[in-house]
Design a protein around this motif. Structure first.
Motif, PDB file in Angstrom:
ATOM      1  N   MET A  55       0.847  -1.197   0.000  1.00  0.00           N
ATOM      2  CA  MET A  55       0.000   0.000   0.000  1.00  0.00           C
ATOM      3  C   MET A  55       0.879   1.242   0.000  1.00  0.00           C
ATOM      4  SD  MET A  55      -3.030   1.036   2.703  1.00  0.00           S
ATOM      5  CE  MET A  55      -1.931   1.281   4.109  1.00  0.00           C
ATOM      6  N   ARG A  56       0.826   1.990  -1.074  1.00  0.00           N
ATOM      7  CA  ARG A  56       1.620   3.218  -1.154  1.00  0.00           C
ATOM      8  C   ARG A  56       0.823   4.368  -0.538  1.00  0.00           C
ATOM      9  NH1 ARG A  56       5.678   6.134  -3.622  1.00  0.00           N
ATOM     10  NH2 ARG A  56       5.096   8.191  -4.435  1.00  0.00           N
ATOM     11  N   ALA A  57       1.348   4.911   0.547  1.00  0.00           N
ATOM     12  CA  ALA A  57       0.691   6.022   1.239  1.00  0.00           C
ATOM     13  C   ALA A  57       1.554   7.272   1.140  1.00  0.00           C
ATOM     14  CB  ALA A  57       0.445   5.667   2.699  1.00  0.00           C
ATOM     15  N   ILE A  58       0.919   8.395   0.906  1.00  0.00           N
ATOM     16  CA  ILE A  58       1.592   9.695   0.840  1.00  0.00           C
ATOM     17  C   ILE A  58       0.978  10.609   1.888  1.00  0.00           C
ATOM     18  CG2 ILE A  58       1.832  11.791  -0.555  1.00  0.00           C
ATOM     19  CD1 ILE A  58       2.176  10.041  -2.976  1.00  0.00           C
ATOM     20  N   ALA A  59       1.806  11.277   2.657  1.00  0.00           N
ATOM     21  CA  ALA A  59       1.316  12.240   3.645  1.00  0.00           C
ATOM     22  C   ALA A  59       1.309  13.629   3.024  1.00  0.00           C
ATOM     23  CB  ALA A  59       2.197  12.231   4.887  1.00  0.00           C
ATOM     24  N   VAL A  60       0.187  14.306   3.138  1.00  0.00           N
ATOM     25  CA  VAL A  60       0.053  15.678   2.643  1.00  0.00           C
ATOM     26  C   VAL A  60      -0.249  16.583   3.831  1.00  0.00           C
ATOM     27  CG1 VAL A  60      -1.149  17.220   1.054  1.00  0.00           C
ATOM     28  CG2 VAL A  60      -0.835  14.808   0.446  1.00  0.00           C
ATOM     29  N   ILE A  61       0.495  17.669   3.943  1.00  0.00           N
ATOM     30  CA  ILE A  61       0.314  18.621   5.042  1.00  0.00           C
ATOM     31  C   ILE A  61      -0.266  19.908   4.469  1.00  0.00           C
ATOM     32  CG2 ILE A  61       1.428  19.907   6.898  1.00  0.00           C
ATOM     33  CD1 ILE A  61       3.703  17.827   6.819  1.00  0.00           C
ATOM     34  N   PRO A  62      -1.581  20.126   4.581  1.00  0.00           N
ATOM     35  CA  PRO A  62      -2.143  21.406   4.141  1.00  0.00           C
ATOM     36  C   PRO A  62      -1.628  22.516   5.044  1.00  0.00           C
ATOM     37  CG  PRO A  62      -3.858  19.737   4.453  1.00  0.00           C
ATOM     38  CD  PRO A  62      -2.615  19.220   5.092  1.00  0.00           C
ATOM     39  N   ALA A  63      -1.088  23.567   4.456  1.00  0.00           N
ATOM     40  CA  ALA A  63      -0.447  24.629   5.249  1.00  0.00           C
ATOM     41  C   ALA A  63      -0.841  25.989   4.704  1.00  0.00           C
ATOM     42  CB  ALA A  63       1.074  24.451   5.234  1.00  0.00           C
ATOM     43  N   ARG A  64      -1.995  26.469   5.155  1.00  0.00           N
ATOM     44  CA  ARG A  64      -2.488  27.783   4.738  1.00  0.00           C
ATOM     45  C   ARG A  64      -1.913  28.841   5.670  1.00  0.00           C
ATOM     46  NH1 ARG A  64      -7.382  30.866   5.583  1.00  0.00           N
ATOM     47  NH2 ARG A  64      -7.922  29.408   7.240  1.00  0.00           N
ATOM     48  N   LEU A  65      -1.397  29.924   5.105  1.00  0.00           N
ATOM     49  CA  LEU A  65      -0.751  30.951   5.923  1.00  0.00           C
ATOM     50  C   LEU A  65      -1.782  31.868   6.579  1.00  0.00           C
ATOM     51  CD1 LEU A  65       2.052  31.927   6.798  1.00  0.00           C
ATOM     52  CD2 LEU A  65       1.998  33.537   4.890  1.00  0.00           C
ATOM     53  N   ALA A  66      -2.863  32.166   5.883  1.00  0.00           N
ATOM     54  CA  ALA A  66      -3.832  33.163   6.355  1.00  0.00           C
ATOM     55  C   ALA A  66      -4.854  32.542   7.295  1.00  0.00           C
ATOM     56  CB  ALA A  66      -4.534  33.807   5.167  1.00  0.00           C
ATOM     57  N   SER A  67      -4.426  32.212   8.492  1.00  0.00           N
ATOM     58  CA  SER A  67      -5.331  31.679   9.506  1.00  0.00           C
ATOM     59  C   SER A  67      -6.036  32.833  10.214  1.00  0.00           C
ATOM     60  CB  SER A  67      -4.551  30.847  10.519  1.00  0.00           C
ATOM     61  OG  SER A  67      -5.352  30.509  11.610  1.00  0.00           O
ATOM     62  N   THR A  68      -7.338  32.696  10.424  1.00  0.00           N
ATOM     63  CA  THR A  68      -8.126  33.786  11.004  1.00  0.00           C
ATOM     64  C   THR A  68      -7.811  33.991  12.484  1.00  0.00           C
ATOM     65  OG1 THR A  68      -9.909  33.306   9.456  1.00  0.00           O
ATOM     66  CG2 THR A  68     -10.465  34.669  11.360  1.00  0.00           C
ATOM     67  N   ARG A  69      -7.807  32.895  13.253  1.00  0.00           N
ATOM     68  CA  ARG A  69      -7.671  33.015  14.711  1.00  0.00           C
ATOM     69  C   ARG A  69      -6.225  33.213  15.150  1.00  0.00           C
ATOM     70  NH1 ARG A  69     -10.779  28.058  17.290  1.00  0.00           N
ATOM     71  NH2 ARG A  69     -10.280  29.184  19.208  1.00  0.00           N
ATOM     72  N   LEU A  70      -5.276  32.670  14.405  1.00  0.00           N
ATOM     73  CA  LEU A  70      -3.868  32.810  14.760  1.00  0.00           C
ATOM     74  C   LEU A  70      -3.081  33.034  13.471  1.00  0.00           C
ATOM     75  CD1 LEU A  70      -1.828  32.735  17.107  1.00  0.00           C
ATOM     76  CD2 LEU A  70      -1.550  30.297  16.684  1.00  0.00           C
ATOM     77  N   PRO A  71      -2.962  34.288  13.039  1.00  0.00           N
ATOM     78  CA  PRO A  71      -2.322  34.589  11.756  1.00  0.00           C
ATOM     79  C   PRO A  71      -0.926  33.994  11.634  1.00  0.00           C
ATOM     80  CG  PRO A  71      -3.406  36.538  12.645  1.00  0.00           C
ATOM     81  CD  PRO A  71      -3.455  35.494  13.712  1.00  0.00           C
ATOM     82  N   ARG A  72      -0.629  33.472  10.446  1.00  0.00           N
ATOM     83  CA  ARG A  72       0.687  32.956  10.096  1.00  0.00           C
ATOM     84  C   ARG A  72       1.107  31.785  10.987  1.00  0.00           C
ATOM     85  NH1 ARG A  72       3.944  35.962   7.219  1.00  0.00           N
ATOM     86  NH2 ARG A  72       5.755  35.299   8.419  1.00  0.00           N
ATOM     87  N   LYS A  73       0.130  31.027  11.492  1.00  0.00           N
ATOM     88  CA  LYS A  73       0.455  30.074  12.548  1.00  0.00           C
ATOM     89  C   LYS A  73       1.410  28.965  12.109  1.00  0.00           C
ATOM     90  CE  LYS A  73      -3.754  27.210  12.239  1.00  0.00           C
ATOM     91  NZ  LYS A  73      -4.919  26.703  13.017  1.00  0.00           N
ATOM     92  N   VAL A  74       1.356  28.516  10.853  1.00  0.00           N
ATOM     93  CA  VAL A  74       2.232  27.402  10.465  1.00  0.00           C
ATOM     94  C   VAL A  74       3.704  27.806  10.476  1.00  0.00           C
ATOM     95  CG1 VAL A  74       0.490  26.175   9.146  1.00  0.00           C
ATOM     96  CG2 VAL A  74       1.968  27.824   7.971  1.00  0.00           C
ATOM     97  N   LEU A  75       3.975  29.125  10.433  1.00  0.00           N
ATOM     98  CA  LEU A  75       5.363  29.595  10.491  1.00  0.00           C
ATOM     99  C   LEU A  75       5.736  30.167  11.857  1.00  0.00           C
ATOM    100  CD1 LEU A  75       5.856  31.274   6.988  1.00  0.00           C
ATOM    101  CD2 LEU A  75       6.459  28.950   7.708  1.00  0.00           C
ATOM    102  N   ARG A  76       4.785  30.173  12.787  1.00  0.00           N
ATOM    103  CA  ARG A  76       5.098  30.644  14.135  1.00  0.00           C
ATOM    104  C   ARG A  76       6.088  29.689  14.798  1.00  0.00           C
ATOM    105  NH1 ARG A  76       1.352  34.011  16.693  1.00  0.00           N
ATOM    106  NH2 ARG A  76       2.817  33.892  18.442  1.00  0.00           N
ATOM    107  N   GLU A  77       6.997  30.244  15.576  1.00  0.00           N
ATOM    108  CA  GLU A  77       8.010  29.408  16.219  1.00  0.00           C
ATOM    109  C   GLU A  77       7.477  28.753  17.485  1.00  0.00           C
ATOM    110  OE1 GLU A  77      11.903  30.821  16.855  1.00  0.00           O
ATOM    111  OE2 GLU A  77      12.353  30.939  14.712  1.00  0.00           O
ATOM    112  N   ILE A  78       7.818  27.484  17.636  1.00  0.00           N
ATOM    113  CA  ILE A  78       7.527  26.723  18.848  1.00  0.00           C
ATOM    114  C   ILE A  78       8.831  26.070  19.280  1.00  0.00           C
ATOM    115  CG2 ILE A  78       6.251  24.808  19.853  1.00  0.00           C
ATOM    116  CD1 ILE A  78       4.063  25.252  17.838  1.00  0.00           C
TER     117      ILE A  78
END
Length: 243
Positions: A1-24
């Protein structure tokens, strides 16, 4: 079974802007998600699907596989389907870009039901912590005797009328799909229950597409607010100190 992981990464988040690029803990949130998916031996490829040139450039700088997808998509599932239309696989795994506590064990549980070729969609659940049972931000799921979802809700389900202390399960926002299920989902209008609960997975159920639910002991915190960000950072720092 060939599985591919896809990470949807929208920058314009309403509640926490730019959250995928925020540092943790000194790294972008997206780094934690990407590396957790890449650590799974069950996925052949990991692809970030974004609508942002800035996210795309961050991926290039870090050596992450990424694709620019349409800014018109209504959901992460639509973004996964766009990737599915150009990258061949048996199963497409949706690992949301705001899940920095993702781990390979989540993907292992998620892909278990997909070993059955008749299963079109799977997701995962974990025992709900006491504080999540009445929390509308923690989505609950109830399943039938063979693990198919009966309903997802922000309400406390099942309702404990006679104080019998039922088990409550929190839904974790990871999905695996076969392409026909993605195609069907994206061709359908927003459903009435989906609109009411603001839970897109209800579109599958309202249209007769079963979702199989596997259990995992590993909870996560989806990051939507500054408070979520701080909670996740504290957890990840503790994990680092514990190594």
């Amino acid at each position: 079974m060939r599985a591919i992981a896809v990470i949807p990464a929208r920058l314009a988040s309403t509640r926490l802007p730019r959250k995928v690029l925020r540092e943790i803990a000194g790294r972008p949130m997206l780094a934690w998600v990407y590396e957790a998916a890449r650590a799974s031996p069950l996925v052949a490829e990991v692809i970030v699907a974004t609508d942002s040139e800035e996210v795309l450039e961050a991926c290039r700088q870090n050596g992450w596989n990424a694709r620019l997808t349409s800014p018109q998509h209504r959901s992460g599932t639509d973004r996964v389907y766009e990737v599915a239309c150009s990258v061949a696989a048996d199963v497409y795994v949706n690992v949301q870009g705001d899940e920095p506590l993702a781990r390979p064990e989540h993907l292992e549980a998620l892909l278990g039901p997909m070993k059955d070729a008749s299963v079109l969609v799977s997701t995962i659940k974990t025992p709900a912590a006491a504080g999540d049972i009445d929390n509308p931000n923690a989505v609950k799921v109830v399943t039938d005797a063979v693990g198919r979802a009966l309903y997802f809700s922000r309400a406390t389900v099942p309702y404990d009328r006679d104080r019998g202390q039922p088990r409550y399960f929190k839904h974790l926002g990871f999905y695996a799909y076969r392409k026909p299920a993605l195609e069907r989902f994206c061709s359908l209008p927003e459903s009435s229950l989906e609109r009411s609960e603001r839970l897109e997975q209800l579109r599958f159920l309202e249209n007769g597409i079963a979702i199989h639910v596997a259990e995992t002991p590993f909870d996560t915190i989806g990051v939507d607010t500054e408070d979520d960000l701080r909670r996740v950072e504290a957890i990840l720092k503790d994990q680092r100190r514990g190594r």
